[in-house]
Design a protein around this motif. Structure first.
Motif, mmCIF file in Angstrom:
data_model
loop_
_atom_site.group_PDB
_atom_site.id
_atom_site.type_symbol
_atom_site.label_atom_id
_atom_site.label_comp_id
_atom_site.label_asym_id
_atom_site.label_seq_id
_atom_site.Cartn_x
_atom_site.Cartn_y
_atom_site.Cartn_z
ATOM 1 N N ARG A 132 3.111 -14.172 -6.584
ATOM 2 C CA ARG A 132 3.936 -14.197 -7.790
ATOM 3 C C ARG A 132 3.779 -12.943 -8.634
ATOM 4 N NH1 ARG A 132 8.198 -16.789 -8.927
ATOM 5 N NH2 ARG A 132 7.620 -17.117 -11.115
ATOM 6 N N SER A 133 2.845 -12.095 -8.276
ATOM 7 C CA SER A 133 2.639 -10.876 -9.062
ATOM 8 C C SER A 133 2.102 -9.767 -8.169
ATOM 9 C CB SER A 133 1.660 -11.134 -10.210
ATOM 10 O OG SER A 133 0.348 -11.322 -9.717
ATOM 11 N N VAL A 134 2.225 -8.543 -8.647
ATOM 12 C CA VAL A 134 1.681 -7.385 -7.946
ATOM 13 C C VAL A 134 0.178 -7.536 -7.762
ATOM 14 C CG1 VAL A 134 1.266 -4.903 -8.153
ATOM 15 C CG2 VAL A 134 3.522 -5.840 -8.704
ATOM 16 N N ALA A 135 -0.490 -8.085 -8.761
ATOM 17 C CA ALA A 135 -1.945 -8.227 -8.718
ATOM 18 C C ALA A 135 -2.406 -9.167 -7.607
ATOM 19 C CB ALA A 135 -2.454 -8.734 -10.067
ATOM 20 N N GLU A 136 -1.554 -10.083 -7.180
ATOM 21 C CA GLU A 136 -1.937 -11.085 -6.190
ATOM 22 C C GLU A 136 -1.690 -10.642 -4.749
ATOM 23 O OE1 GLU A 136 0.069 -14.738 -7.076
ATOM 24 O OE2 GLU A 136 -0.715 -14.857 -9.115
ATOM 25 N N LEU A 137 -1.100 -9.484 -4.552
ATOM 26 C CA LEU A 137 -0.790 -9.035 -3.191
ATOM 27 C C LEU A 137 -2.075 -8.775 -2.398
ATOM 28 C CD1 LEU A 137 2.148 -6.594 -3.947
ATOM 29 C CD2 LEU A 137 2.259 -8.507 -2.323
ATOM 30 N N PRO A 138 -2.281 -9.478 -1.275
ATOM 31 C CA PRO A 138 -3.486 -9.243 -0.463
ATOM 32 C C PRO A 138 -3.329 -8.023 0.434
ATOM 33 C CG PRO A 138 -2.162 -10.956 0.541
ATOM 34 C CD PRO A 138 -1.458 -10.576 -0.735
ATOM 35 N N ASP A 139 -4.441 -7.599 1.008
ATOM 36 C CA ASP A 139 -4.468 -6.413 1.860
ATOM 37 C C ASP A 139 -4.177 -6.767 3.307
ATOM 38 O OD1 ASP A 139 -4.974 -3.817 2.832
ATOM 39 O OD2 ASP A 139 -7.072 -4.328 3.236
ATOM 40 N N PHE A 170 2.959 -4.738 15.933
ATOM 41 C CA PHE A 170 2.667 -4.194 17.259
ATOM 42 C C PHE A 170 1.194 -3.793 17.353
ATOM 43 C CE2 PHE A 170 2.433 -0.556 20.198
ATOM 44 C CZ PHE A 170 3.060 -1.069 21.314
ATOM 45 N N MET A 171 0.705 -3.105 16.331
ATOM 46 C CA MET A 171 -0.693 -2.668 16.317
ATOM 47 C C MET A 171 -1.655 -3.837 16.138
ATOM 48 S SD MET A 171 -0.496 0.468 17.007
ATOM 49 C CE MET A 171 0.861 1.642 17.140
ATOM 50 N N ARG A 172 -1.224 -4.831 15.387
ATOM 51 C CA ARG A 172 -2.072 -6.002 15.137
ATOM 52 C C ARG A 172 -2.485 -6.681 16.442
ATOM 53 N NH1 ARG A 172 -1.564 -8.117 10.261
ATOM 54 N NH2 ARG A 172 0.647 -7.497 10.170
ATOM 55 N N ARG A 173 -1.600 -6.637 17.428
ATOM 56 C CA ARG A 173 -1.871 -7.299 18.712
ATOM 57 C C ARG A 173 -2.671 -6.422 19.672
ATOM 58 N NH1 ARG A 173 3.645 -8.437 17.810
ATOM 59 N NH2 ARG A 173 4.289 -6.911 19.412
ATOM 60 N N ARG A 174 -2.947 -5.180 19.279
ATOM 61 C CA ARG A 174 -3.557 -4.244 20.221
ATOM 62 C C ARG A 174 -4.817 -3.543 19.699
ATOM 63 N NH1 ARG A 174 1.677 -4.806 20.922
ATOM 64 N NH2 ARG A 174 2.535 -4.783 23.049
ATOM 65 N N ILE A 175 -5.111 -3.691 18.436
ATOM 66 C CA ILE A 175 -6.225 -2.947 17.843
ATOM 67 C C ILE A 175 -7.257 -3.922 17.274
ATOM 68 C CG2 ILE A 175 -6.890 -1.294 16.050
ATOM 69 C CD1 ILE A 175 -4.130 -0.091 16.260
ATOM 70 N N THR A 176 -8.505 -3.627 17.524
ATOM 71 C CA THR A 176 -9.594 -4.445 16.978
ATOM 72 C C THR A 176 -9.821 -4.095 15.516
ATOM 73 O OG1 THR A 176 -10.670 -4.478 19.148
ATOM 74 C CG2 THR A 176 -12.031 -5.036 17.224
ATOM 75 N N VAL A 177 -9.892 -5.118 14.678
ATOM 76 C CA VAL A 177 -10.176 -4.884 13.257
ATOM 77 C C VAL A 177 -11.617 -4.426 13.109
ATOM 78 C CG1 VAL A 177 -10.312 -5.928 10.968
ATOM 79 C CG2 VAL A 177 -8.484 -6.597 12.525
ATOM 80 N N ARG A 178 -11.822 -3.373 12.376
ATOM 81 C CA ARG A 178 -13.154 -2.809 12.164
ATOM 82 C C ARG A 178 -13.503 -2.863 10.675
ATOM 83 N NH1 ARG A 178 -14.714 -0.087 16.822
ATOM 84 N NH2 ARG A 178 -13.031 0.287 18.323
ATOM 85 N N PRO A 179 -14.765 -2.586 10.329
ATOM 86 C CA PRO A 179 -15.135 -2.590 8.900
ATOM 87 C C PRO A 179 -14.230 -1.653 8.110
ATOM 88 C CG PRO A 179 -17.104 -2.465 10.271
ATOM 89 C CD PRO A 179 -15.934 -2.312 11.198
ATOM 90 N N LEU A 180 -13.817 -2.090 6.935
ATOM 91 C CA LEU A 180 -12.874 -1.297 6.149
ATOM 92 C C LEU A 180 -13.598 -0.240 5.322
ATOM 93 C CD1 LEU A 180 -10.220 -3.942 5.089
ATOM 94 C CD2 LEU A 180 -10.222 -2.341 7.021
ATOM 95 N N ASN A 181 -14.223 0.672 6.067
ATOM 96 C CA ASN A 181 -14.788 1.872 5.450
ATOM 97 C C ASN A 181 -14.109 3.068 6.107
ATOM 98 O OD1 ASN A 181 -16.028 2.077 8.008
ATOM 99 N ND2 ASN A 181 -17.881 1.059 7.263
ATOM 100 N N LEU A 187 -11.389 4.905 13.139
ATOM 101 C CA LEU A 187 -11.396 4.414 14.520
ATOM 102 C C LEU A 187 -10.146 3.593 14.816
ATOM 103 C CD1 LEU A 187 -15.160 3.412 14.853
ATOM 104 C CD2 LEU A 187 -13.991 5.267 16.077
ATOM 105 N N MET A 188 -9.735 2.757 13.864
ATOM 106 C CA MET A 188 -8.518 1.976 14.046
ATOM 107 C C MET A 188 -7.296 2.885 14.152
ATOM 108 S SD MET A 188 -9.099 -1.274 11.468
ATOM 109 C CE MET A 188 -7.564 -2.060 11.957
ATOM 110 N N LEU A 189 -7.257 3.916 13.339
ATOM 111 C CA LEU A 189 -6.125 4.834 13.368
ATOM 112 C C LEU A 189 -6.072 5.594 14.695
ATOM 113 C CD1 LEU A 189 -3.766 5.726 11.623
ATOM 114 C CD2 LEU A 189 -5.227 7.502 10.645
#
Length: 213
Positions: A132-139, A170-181, A187-189
């Protein structure tokens, strides 16, 4: 909300300014790394140039029933400016659909491709479940991955279509999620660039053929 925001005057030289509470996202998530990149580029500007830049990049909105303003472009700039504490949101009204019923309004938004009701994991949600707001948009990190691929010239948006969502899925189905640092995102890129050279990537919207060379 000020009287000038009731209708689009046709001027593109300046933005209208409204309280953040009037804005409604039309997508279920954003790429926060992309938000941080936009924030950094904004802070790199000389303070004397920031106001004019903000007005040039004003949030593109559609006025809907109940006079709410629905974002159709610049969700990421919206979040960057909100996080930086801008007291009001710079907007430019693209269309005024305030006279439509809720059903008519939703149908028009769908027809124009201005609704993307998917959550931060790429799962379909109802329009009522949109933040309902910009502040609530998840990552959604894959939206950031897709955005950086576009900036690197791997694909472009065909017309007004936002190809980022298809590339993110497309990338979601092919790339392993890594720590968001920094290292994890890098590495994800790197994996995403490899995935962009897969034969099936050619079928994605906006694919630039020369990018594979």
């Amino acid at each position: 909300m000020g009287s000038e925001t009731k209708s689009d005057s046709g001027s593109r030289s300046s933005a209208d300014w409204v309280h953040w509470s009037f804005l409604r996202p039309t997508q279920g998530a954003i790429g926060y790394v992309q938000v941080l990149a936009k924030r950094a580029s904004y802070l790199d500007l000389a303070s004397t140039k920031r106001r004019s830049f903000v007005e040039q990049q004003a949030i593109k909105v559609v006025r809907g029933p109940s006079d709410e303003l629905h974002i159709i472009d610049h969700h990421h700039w919206s979040r960057a400016w909100f996080d930086m504490g801008l007291p009001e949101a710079p907007v430019r009204i693209a269309e005024d659909f305030s006279s439509l019923s809720q059903v008519q309004f939703r149908d028009e938004m769908v027809k124009r491709g201005w609704l993307h009701p998917f959550d931060h994991c790429g799962r379909k949600i109802s329009v009522e479940q949109l933040p309902r707001s910009v502040a609530e948009l998840p990552d959604d990190v894959f939206q950031s991955i897709a955005a950086f691929l576009r900036m690197a010239g791997i694909y472009d948006n065909p017309g007004e279509f936002n190809a980022k969502f298809a590339w993110a899925d497309f990338m979601r189905r092919r790339i392993t999620v890594r720590p968001l640092n920094v290292e994890g995102f890098a590495l994800m890129l790197a994996e995403a660039f490899k995935a962009s050279r897969l034969p099936e990537a050619v079928e994605l919207p906006g694919f630039i053929k020369d990018a594979r060379q």
